[in-house]
Design a protein around this motif. Structure first.
Motif, short mmCIF file in Angstrom:
data_model
loop_
_atom_site.label_atom_id
_atom_site.label_comp_id
_atom_site.label_asym_id
_atom_site.label_seq_id
_atom_site.Cartn_x
_atom_site.Cartn_y
_atom_site.Cartn_z
N LYS A 189 0.66 -1.20 -0.07
CA LYS A 189 -0.18 -0.12 -0.16
C LYS A 189 1.02 1.12 0.15
CE LYS A 189 -3.82 -1.81 1.97
NZ LYS A 189 -4.98 -2.26 3.72
N VAL A 190 1.54 0.89 0.03
CA VAL A 190 2.51 2.68 0.96
C VAL A 190 4.20 1.64 0.17
CG1 VAL A 190 1.90 3.42 1.98
CG2 VAL A 190 4.09 1.58 3.08
N PRO A 191 5.36 2.73 -0.85
CA PRO A 191 6.61 2.24 -1.24
C PRO A 191 7.59 2.00 -0.72
CG PRO A 191 5.92 4.14 -1.94
CD PRO A 191 4.53 4.01 -1.46
N ILE A 192 7.75 1.51 0.66
CA ILE A 192 8.52 1.65 2.07
C ILE A 192 8.27 0.41 1.88
CG2 ILE A 192 9.03 2.78 3.88
CD1 ILE A 192 6.56 4.98 3.63
N LEU A 193 10.15 -0.27 2.39
CA LEU A 193 10.20 -1.28 2.92
C LEU A 193 11.26 -1.04 4.47
CD1 LEU A 193 10.28 -1.53 -0.97
CD2 LEU A 193 11.97 -3.12 -0.63
N MET A 194 11.28 -1.93 5.31
CA MET A 194 11.99 -2.06 5.90
C MET A 194 13.07 -2.66 5.95
SD MET A 194 11.54 -4.40 9.71
CE MET A 194 12.56 -5.15 10.62
N ALA A 195 14.88 -2.48 6.51
CA ALA A 195 15.53 -2.75 5.70
C ALA A 195 15.68 -4.09 6.16
CB ALA A 195 16.88 -1.47 6.06
N PRO A 196 16.55 -5.23 6.31
CA PRO A 196 16.52 -6.34 6.60
C PRO A 196 17.56 -5.79 7.20
CG PRO A 196 16.83 -6.46 4.69
CD PRO A 196 16.91 -5.11 4.44
N MET A 197 17.94 -5.82 9.42
CA MET A 197 18.89 -5.52 9.65
C MET A 197 19.28 -6.91 10.05
SD MET A 197 17.63 -1.97 10.87
CE MET A 197 15.95 -1.91 11.12
N ALA A 198 20.33 -7.84 10.34
CA ALA A 198 20.48 -8.44 11.21
C ALA A 198 20.57 -7.84 12.84
CB ALA A 198 22.03 -9.10 10.91
N GLY A 199 20.05 -8.60 13.61
CA GLY A 199 20.39 -8.67 14.48
C GLY A 199 19.45 -7.40 15.46
N ALA A 200 18.89 -7.04 14.45
CA ALA A 200 17.72 -6.33 14.77
C ALA A 200 16.02 -6.04 14.24
CB ALA A 200 18.51 -4.29 14.92
N CYS A 201 15.74 -7.01 14.04
CA CYS A 201 14.87 -7.16 12.84
C CYS A 201 13.67 -8.46 13.44
CB CYS A 201 15.23 -7.73 11.72
SG CYS A 201 15.99 -8.79 11.65
N PRO A 202 13.15 -7.90 14.79
CA PRO A 202 12.17 -8.75 15.10
C PRO A 202 11.15 -9.21 14.57
CG PRO A 202 12.03 -6.86 16.13
CD PRO A 202 13.43 -6.79 15.54
N PRO A 203 10.39 -10.03 14.99
CA PRO A 203 9.07 -10.41 13.63
C PRO A 203 8.14 -9.59 14.19
CG PRO A 203 9.97 -12.08 14.70
CD PRO A 203 10.32 -11.91 14.85
N ALA A 204 7.67 -9.02 15.70
CA ALA A 204 7.11 -7.68 15.47
C ALA A 204 7.40 -6.42 15.56
CB ALA A 204 7.79 -7.61 17.52
N LEU A 205 8.82 -5.73 14.89
CA LEU A 205 9.14 -4.62 13.61
C LEU A 205 8.36 -5.54 12.80
CD1 LEU A 205 10.10 -2.20 14.20
CD2 LEU A 205 12.59 -2.89 13.61
N ALA A 206 8.86 -6.26 11.72
CA ALA A 206 8.61 -6.85 10.37
C ALA A 206 7.06 -6.43 10.64
CB ALA A 206 9.35 -8.03 10.15
N ALA A 207 6.18 -7.20 11.52
CA ALA A 207 5.07 -7.06 10.43
C ALA A 207 4.46 -6.05 11.36
CB ALA A 207 4.13 -7.85 11.74
N ALA A 208 4.82 -4.79 12.19
CA ALA A 208 4.11 -3.75 12.13
C ALA A 208 4.40 -2.75 11.03
CB ALA A 208 4.98 -2.83 13.07
N VAL A 209 5.16 -3.45 9.89
CA VAL A 209 5.54 -2.11 9.34
C VAL A 209 4.76 -2.87 8.06
CG1 VAL A 209 7.38 -1.97 7.07
CG2 VAL A 209 7.91 -1.64 9.15
N MET A 210 4.24 -4.39 7.65
CA MET A 210 3.35 -4.71 6.90
C MET A 210 2.35 -4.74 6.81
SD MET A 210 5.43 -8.25 7.38
CE MET A 210 4.34 -9.33 7.00
N LYS A 211 1.95 -4.45 8.71
CA LYS A 211 -0.34 -4.20 8.64
C LYS A 211 0.36 -2.30 8.03
CE LYS A 211 -0.44 -7.12 12.33
NZ LYS A 211 -0.68 -7.18 13.97
N ALA A 212 1.46 -1.50 8.47
CA ALA A 212 0.69 -0.01 7.83
C ALA A 212 0.99 -0.23 6.34
CB ALA A 212 2.10 0.32 8.73
N GLY A 213 1.52 -1.63 5.96
CA GLY A 213 0.92 -1.57 3.70
C GLY A 213 2.37 -1.20 3.36
N GLY A 214 3.22 -1.61 4.59
CA GLY A 214 5.30 -1.53 3.78
C GLY A 214 5.32 -3.18 3.73
#
Length: 354
Positions: A14-39
């Motif tokens: 929904k939005v052209p924003i990707l979460m950077a895949p940061m090794a050691g700083a990418c818990p599923p909760a953070l990724a899911a929050a970005v995904m729910k926001a459309g990224g």
């Protein structure tokens, strides 16, 4: 906007924003929050064994059904770095000032890249992204067979052209402003070619025919608008999300990000042996002194700093933490990740008159 709309349609965003895949700083909760926001969510799988890769994908799917990418670090070609007992002892003596003296340094990562690739393919992310090089042809074929797109991280136009010829579906153009490791294909070129995003994105866009995703130093709507104006189809943000509660970052690191001006970050080899942009902590400053020993090659230096980094995490002391951060760190907001993504896009649309 046309490019952004086409990219979003192609990847279910929904939005052209990707979460950077940061090794050691990418818990599923953070990724899911970005995904729910459309990224698009992101997972840096460098330090993950196959079981952990599978578990991360299952965890994030349990929280959101949106798209996500998983990233792997392409290993350097053999042979491993040469060992130098005297140099290693000097580094160990230096690091003893910052934590337990390191012993039994390892010149190899314990996780097989081939096994990681297999686990990533089995996890079926929307996209697999590479950094530090290109996926082998056989891996590219396997990705295509599973309908997994390939995003190739590059730092120069030459690397972008190589990635396109190798079959990449999109280019992640990493500017020198980016936090964390520089994604140069050749380690000895990472510091010699520090190209900023304003120069890198339009020249890559002119050179390739596949979508370009801008990453590095982007943390608010102004950066997104600028990236689209330069020719990008989307942006990838990392440091901008690290103060979000879902990131579960060490409080000292999160606070350091919020206070850091661009000049308070620096590119250093002091943590891993490969250049990466981090906060200029006491340890980083000490490692730059003329009397400090030169860092060991990757991954020996990473092995050597392990005890110090563990101490930093345990004691929540920024002096010892591997505090990666991009140059726009101070723009990161201490609020929910979904709100960060939504507000960046809403403000960008308003700026663009949409």
């Amino acid at each position: 906007m046309r490019r952004a709309d086409e990219f979003c349609a192609a990847y279910g965003l929904k939005v052209p924003i990707l979460m950077a895949p940061m090794a050691g700083a990418c818990p599923p909760a953070l990724a899911a929050a970005v995904m729910k926001a459309g990224g698009m969510g992101g997972c840096g799988a460098l330090l993950m064994d196959p079981e952990t890769i599978a578990r991360w994908a299952a965890d994030v799917r349990a929280k959101s059904d949106g798209p996500f990418q998983m990233n792997l670090w392409v290993p350097d070609p053999p042979p491993p770095p040469p060992r130098d007992a005297a140099r290693e002892a000097a580094v160990a003596d230096f690091l003893a000032n910052w934590g337990p003296r390191p012993v039994d340094l390892s010149a190899e990562l314990s996780i097989s890249f081939a096994d990681q690739c297999e686990a990533l393919i089995d996890a079926r992310p929307t996209a697999a992204s590479s950094i530090m090089g290109l996926f082998p042809p056989e891996t590219v074929d396997q990705l295509r067979a599973r309908d997994i797109r390939w995003f190739a991280t590059v730092t120069t136009v030459t690397e972008a052209l190589e990635a396109e010829r190798a079959g990449a579906d999109a280019i992640l153009a990493q500017g020198s402003e980016a936090g964390g490791h520089r994604g140069a294909f050749k380690a000895d070129k990472a510091e010699a070619q520090p190209i900023g995003l304003v120069s890198l994105v339009p020249t890559i866009c002119d050179a390739v025919s596949i979508p370009v995703i801008a990453t590095g130093g982007l943390a608010d709507a102004r950066g997104l608008v600028a990236a689209l104006a330069l020719g990008a189809s989307a942006v990838q943000i990392g440091t901008a999300l690290l103060r979000a509660p879902e990131a579960a970052l060490s409080p000292a690191w999160a606070e350091g990000i919020g206070q850091a001006r661009p000049e308070d970050t620096t590119v250093t080899r002091a943590f891993s042996g490969r250049p990466g942009r981090a906060l200029r902590t006491d340890y980083v400053a000490a490692s730059e002194r003329p009397d400090a020993p030169a860092p060991l090659p990757y991954p020996l230096q990473r092995s050597a700093t392990g005890p110090m980094r563990a101490k930093g995490r345990q004691e929540n002391d920024l002096a010892y933490i591997q505090a990666w951060a991009g140059q726009s760190a101070s723009l990161a907001r201490a609020t929910a990740a979904g709100d960060i993504v939504a507000s960046i896009w809403a403000e960008a649309r308003a700026t663009l008159g949409q």
